[in-house]
Design an enzyme around this catalytic site. Sequence first.
Site, mmCIF file in Angstrom:
data_model
loop_
_atom_site.group_PDB
_atom_site.id
_atom_site.type_symbol
_atom_site.label_atom_id
_atom_site.label_comp_id
_atom_site.label_asym_id
_atom_site.label_seq_id
_atom_site.Cartn_x
_atom_site.Cartn_y
_atom_site.Cartn_z
ATOM 1 N N TYR A 1 -3.119 -3.727 9.912
ATOM 2 C CA TYR A 1 -3.714 -4.754 9.056
ATOM 3 C C TYR A 1 -5.104 -5.114 9.578
ATOM 4 O O TYR A 1 -6.034 -5.321 8.820
ATOM 5 C CB TYR A 1 -2.837 -6.001 9.047
ATOM 6 C CG TYR A 1 -1.543 -5.746 8.352
ATOM 7 C CD1 TYR A 1 -1.458 -5.881 6.964
ATOM 8 C CD2 TYR A 1 -0.406 -5.343 9.049
ATOM 9 C CE1 TYR A 1 -0.276 -5.648 6.302
ATOM 10 C CE2 TYR A 1 0.775 -5.112 8.392
ATOM 11 C CZ TYR A 1 0.846 -5.256 7.032
ATOM 12 O OH TYR A 1 2.018 -5.009 6.390
ATOM 13 N N ASN B 1 -0.425 -8.614 -4.462
ATOM 14 C CA ASN B 1 -0.869 -7.554 -5.373
ATOM 15 C C ASN B 1 0.132 -6.398 -5.425
ATOM 16 O O ASN B 1 0.366 -5.847 -6.440
ATOM 17 C CB ASN B 1 -2.219 -7.038 -4.887
ATOM 18 C CG ASN B 1 -3.307 -8.011 -5.334
ATOM 19 O OD1 ASN B 1 -3.910 -7.836 -6.360
ATOM 20 N ND2 ASN B 1 -3.524 -9.054 -4.567
ATOM 21 N N CYS C 1 0.749 0.480 0.348
ATOM 22 C CA CYS C 1 0.819 -0.637 1.293
ATOM 23 C C CYS C 1 1.860 -0.343 2.362
ATOM 24 O O CYS C 1 1.850 -0.941 3.424
ATOM 25 C CB CYS C 1 1.164 -1.909 0.532
ATOM 26 S SG CYS C 1 2.423 -1.662 -0.704
ATOM 27 N N HIS C 2 2.770 0.573 2.104
ATOM 28 C CA HIS C 2 3.793 0.884 3.118
ATOM 29 C C HIS C 2 3.174 1.633 4.298
ATOM 30 O O HIS C 2 3.789 1.821 5.318
ATOM 31 C CB HIS C 2 4.906 1.707 2.474
ATOM 32 C CG HIS C 2 4.423 2.978 1.903
ATOM 33 N ND1 HIS C 2 4.221 3.156 0.540
ATOM 34 C CD2 HIS C 2 4.069 4.130 2.504
ATOM 35 C CE1 HIS C 2 3.779 4.382 0.362
ATOM 36 N NE2 HIS C 2 3.673 4.997 1.521
ATOM 37 N N GLU D 1 7.196 10.570 5.392
ATOM 38 C CA GLU D 1 5.838 11.126 5.271
ATOM 39 C C GLU D 1 5.376 11.736 6.587
ATOM 40 O O GLU D 1 4.396 12.460 6.653
ATOM 41 C CB GLU D 1 4.902 10.001 4.861
ATOM 42 C CG GLU D 1 5.340 9.451 3.499
ATOM 43 C CD GLU D 1 4.172 8.827 2.793
ATOM 44 O OE1 GLU D 1 3.278 8.344 3.464
ATOM 45 O OE2 GLU D 1 4.170 8.847 1.558
#
Length: 89
Positions: free
Chosen positions: A29, A52, A59-60, A86
């Site tokens: 962040y 949002n 965002c993950h 991923e």
Amino acid sequence: MRACDKKKGFKEKVLGVVSKIPKGRTKSYKKVALLAGNPGAYRAVGNILKRNRDKKIPCHRVIRSDGTVGGYNRGEKKKKEILKKEGAF
DNA sequence: CGTATGACGTGCA
DNA sequence: GTGCACGCCATAC
């Protein structure tokens, strides 16, 4: 030059930066806030993402500087799983 | 407009 | 090593 204004709004900037995160790569962040232009607004970054939570925004892939996944609208567990899937983890 | 919130970060016990 | 509390900024209502 107001047209060239980079003040796109911190929110938009953050979303843009997060959406630019390559697959299999995670960002903290703080880093996002820094790229967004406000290294001290990492607090707002999490807020913006939560308010949002755009589908086009990975965002993950945004985690805490501690290495913890932090939080996720779908559940931290799910977020962790996605990262693992991923290869970010 | 003002208040409350928040998916953080860091330090200390 | 773990847990708690404070501080910081921007957004949303």
